[in-house]
Write a protein that holds these residues in place. Structure first.
Motif, PDB file in Angstrom:
ATOM      1  N   ARG A 252       0.834  -1.215   0.000  1.00 31.93           N
ATOM      2  CA  ARG A 252       0.000   0.000   0.000  1.00 31.93           C
ATOM      3  C   ARG A 252       0.860   1.252   0.000  1.00 31.93           C
ATOM      4  N   SER A 253       1.989   1.183   0.662  1.00 28.81           N
ATOM      5  CA  SER A 253       2.889   2.328   0.681  1.00 28.81           C
ATOM      6  C   SER A 253       3.452   2.598  -0.708  1.00 28.81           C
ATOM      7  N   MET A 254       3.854   1.531  -1.391  1.00 29.89           N
ATOM      8  CA  MET A 254       4.418   1.702  -2.723  1.00 29.89           C
ATOM      9  C   MET A 254       3.350   2.133  -3.732  1.00 29.89           C
ATOM     10  N   ASP A 255       2.152   1.543  -3.635  1.00 28.54           N
ATOM     11  CA  ASP A 255       1.112   1.795  -4.638  1.00 28.54           C
ATOM     12  C   ASP A 255       0.310   3.057  -4.365  1.00 28.54           C
ATOM     13  N   GLU A 256       0.091   3.376  -3.085  1.00 26.67           N
ATOM     14  CA  GLU A 256      -0.813   4.463  -2.725  1.00 26.67           C
ATOM     15  C   GLU A 256      -0.111   5.621  -2.020  1.00 26.67           C
ATOM     16  N   GLY A 257       1.186   5.485  -1.793  1.00 27.74           N
ATOM     17  CA  GLY A 257       1.891   6.555  -1.101  1.00 27.74           C
ATOM     18  C   GLY A 257       1.576   6.631   0.379  1.00 27.74           C
TER      19      GLY A 257
END
Length: 687
Positions: free
Chosen positions: A175-180
């Protein structure tokens, strides 16, 4: 480093016990994660290996206590049978905390559970706190610590995740990589043999780098402590909670209405809400709502303003928001006039604000409408719907960001969320909005769920001091149920409004007492083990003379065997309510209120809280009932004195909390007639 929690998240020196250079081994993965340049851990890393002196460029030692300097954090990946001796080594090396990634303990059966107990006994004897076993590990983005199974370190942010499930540690990275989405700390607790969520929450509640706490619960053993910990945090910091395993395939048998209606899942939900947590129902929403609260303030009202370039999407979002208990109100005339000045003549400023399909003017219309709503008192939150063309235009995203910045400069503190319905070609614009701190939720359904999730619950007031309990009844049956006369007497002694009653032991005594008490009267058979009397024909109402009372008594003896009966004047008609209490093994005393009478379990219209509560919390319980409209009066019945009933409910909760001799309490029904409340039946199980 003496504080084990500081040592866990900000260690100066970390040791991998079971370190390795062999690809595919856990010891190699953890060592590589800790020394990764991308993570940027500034502390020292060492390996513990029986023969190696160096692994991946870091020094290695045969034991922890052979290292030349103290170790703050030990990460253990050795086989399960080695754990007791490894923890002894931690104690000798003065390591305050160990993260045990290794599985093969209580989750595997009796033999593993015995090994887990032995490991924890060793840890306590050595003064070592233990996270796990069978866990994902820990992460701290601020210190660059990746002592976990994650393939990388998430981006820095204000969300800290506490979970039993290692899968959600993995999900946090994606989620961090995809959604910031930005994280501060992640702790996956595994079997929770020692350190539990309350331990970690207490630390994160005071951690300045944590702005939002996301909590995933699978099991819990000290619910009251968890409740008190969350309640101490939520007045200043949001806690978003998901409890899994809420719907078991079967519910245990229960003798009282209160026990049947206050299931484990219902108690957990009630406790989390009462503590001020934001409740969600799935893992996606857990991270979505947490990220939204890191970017935007909580929703502190129910009124939502919508701006859309699609009337259909606006209507759909309105329906979904209102289904979640939120509102999309008609805007004031002055605000409509202000917004209308920027729209084409065929646009709508009512709410949802429809800017139509005038594409060239999208940036100006979205920007002006968002700013007008953000700086008005008409709504508590603003949701621009960006659908297809409006989402594809970078000018629209920039106009919303600029309007958002101006509204914040003007003092607006309300949340702004975007409903995103767009192709992948628009992902760059979505990234701009997210980078500006504006959440973008997928489709109207996701937006409505997120808005409901960020809605704030007022911080709970501290409960009043408990009322002093009274002596327990002496007579009880084999299942622990007190006799009705003693239960009524106990309530009357505490000052609660019980109906007058008398015990009769013969048909002639029933006839005589009925004449003395006045008609109509109610007669109830008193027999050991007689739980739901109405189901057994053990209650007769509307008896209007002595002969009728005598005949009812004789009928009880014929069908139910010899025994006494309890007689009461028949209460006037009114709304039948229930107040109940029971002591949960994990959460302690709980209080229940709802629609009562013989159909209580059919309608299941109840609210739960942990006891004790005050009158404000009692009012909140009553407001949550489906039957609350009946309190206003129905078909000629007078409105109920809700304030008086709230005080009665609060007083019962405090009395029950203090009366430790009572395990279970059912006041059903409590007849409500205007401002008068009468307890006409009681069941009381003693501890």
């Amino acid at each position: 480093m003496s504080d084990w929690r500081e040592a866990l998240f900000s260690p100066r020196r970390v040791a991998i016990v079971g370190a390795s250079e062999t690809p595919g081994k856990a010891g190699a993965l953890f060592l590589r994660n800790l020394i990764s340049p991308e993570a940027g851990f500034t502390g020292e890393v060492i390996g513990v290996h029986p023969t190696a002196t160096e692994l991946m460029g870091v020094p290695a030692f045969p034991r922890l206590d052979a290292a030349p300097a103290p170790v703050d954090l030990a990460v253990v990946v050795t086989p399960p049978a080695t754990l007791p001796s490894v923890i002894e080594d931690c104690g000798r090396a003065k390591a305050p905390v160990a993260v045990v990634v290794t599985g093969g303990f209580a989750e595997t059966g009796a033999e593993g559970a015995a090994l887990q107990r032995k490991t924890i006994e060793t840890a306590r004897a050595q003064g070592v706190r233990l996270v796990g076993p069978n866990c994902f590990g820990v992460i701290s983005t601020q210190s660059g610590l990746n002592a976990s199974l994650s393939i990388g370190l998430p981006k820095k942010g204000g969300v800290s995740l506490v979970t039993q499930s290692g899968a959600y540690g993995m999900a946090a990275y994606s989620r961090s990589m995809d959604e910031g989405m930005g994280f501060s700390k992640i702790a996956a607790l595994g079997n929770k043999a020692d350190v539990d969520e309350a331990d970690i929450l207490a630390y994160l509640g005071a951690d300045p780098e944590t702005r939002v706490i996301a909590l995933l619960l699978e099991s819990l053993h000290d619910g009251r402590r968890l409740f008190e910990t969350i309640a101490s945090i939520t007045p200043t910091k949001p806690v978003v909670a998901l409890k899994t395993g809420r719907h078991p395939g079967a519910q245990r048998a229960a003798a009282s209405h209160t026990a049947a209606l206050s299931s484990d899942a219902a108690i957990v939900d009630a406790a989390l809400r009462q503590a001020g947590a934001h409740l969600v129902e799935d893992g996606f929403s857990l991270l979505e709502v947490s990220a939204s609260l890191d970017r935007q303030p909580p929703l502190r009202g129910k009124k939502v303003g919508i701006v859309t370039n699609s009337g259909g999407a606006g209507v759909e979002l309105t329906d979904l928001l209102e289904a979640q208990g939120l509102a999309v109100p008609v805007l004031s005339a002055a605000l409509q006039e202000k917004i209308a000045s920027t729209l084409p003549s065929y646009g709508s400023p009512v709410n949802p604000v429809d800017v139509t399909t005038d594409w060239a003017r999208f940036p100006a219309m979205y920007g002006a409408s968002v700013e007008a709503l953000m700086t008005s008192d008409d709504v508590d939150a603003v949701v621009p719907v960006l659908l297809q063309r409006s989402a594809l235009m970078p000018e629209v995203a920039e106009a919303i960001i600029a309007a958002y910045a101006r509204s914040r400069d003007a003092g607006s503190t309300k949340p702004l969320h975007v409903c995103w319905v767009a192709p992948k070609a628009a992902d760059g614009n979505r990234a701009r909005l997210l980078a500006a701190g504006i959440p973008c939720h997928l489709w109207p359904a996701g937006t409505a769920t997120a808005l409901a999730g960020v809605a704030a619950r007022p911080a709970i007031a501290p409960p009043k001091p408990a009322i002093v309990g009274t002596a327990a009844p002496k007579r009880r049956d084999a299942d622990g149920w007190a006799s009705a006369p003693e239960a009524f007497a106990m309530l009357a002694q505490a000052g609660f409004p019980v109906a007058p009653f008398a015990i009769v032991s013969s048909a002639s005594a029933a006839a005589a007492m009925a004449k003395e008490m006045g008609f109509p009267i109610v007669l109830k058979a008193e027999r050991a083990g007689l739980t739901h009397k109405s189901d057994k024909g053990a209650v007769r109402v509307g008896l209007r003379d002595g002969d009728a009372a005598a005949q009812a008594f004789i009928d009880f003896e014929r069908r139910l065997g010899p025994g006494p009966a309890l007689m009461q004047p028949q209460a006037p008609p009114g709304l039948e309510l229930v107040i109940g209490g029971r002591r949960d093994p994990s959460f302690g005393p709980i209080i229940l209120v709802g629609l009562g009478g013989v159909l209580i379990e059919i309608f299941n219209d109840v609210a739960l809280r942990l006891a004790p509560i005050d009158a404000r919390e009692a009012r909140d319980m009553l407001e949550g009932l489906k039957c609350r409209r009946l309190f206003q009066g129905h078909r000629g019945a007078p409105p109920l004195g809700v304030e008086k009933f709230a005080h009665l409910l609060a007083d019962v909760s405090q009395w029950f909390q203090a009366a430790s001799s009572i395990a279970e309490l059912d006041l059903n029904p409590v007849i409500a007639d205007g401002d008068r409340y009468t307890i006409v039946d009681v069941r009381m199980r003693l501890a």
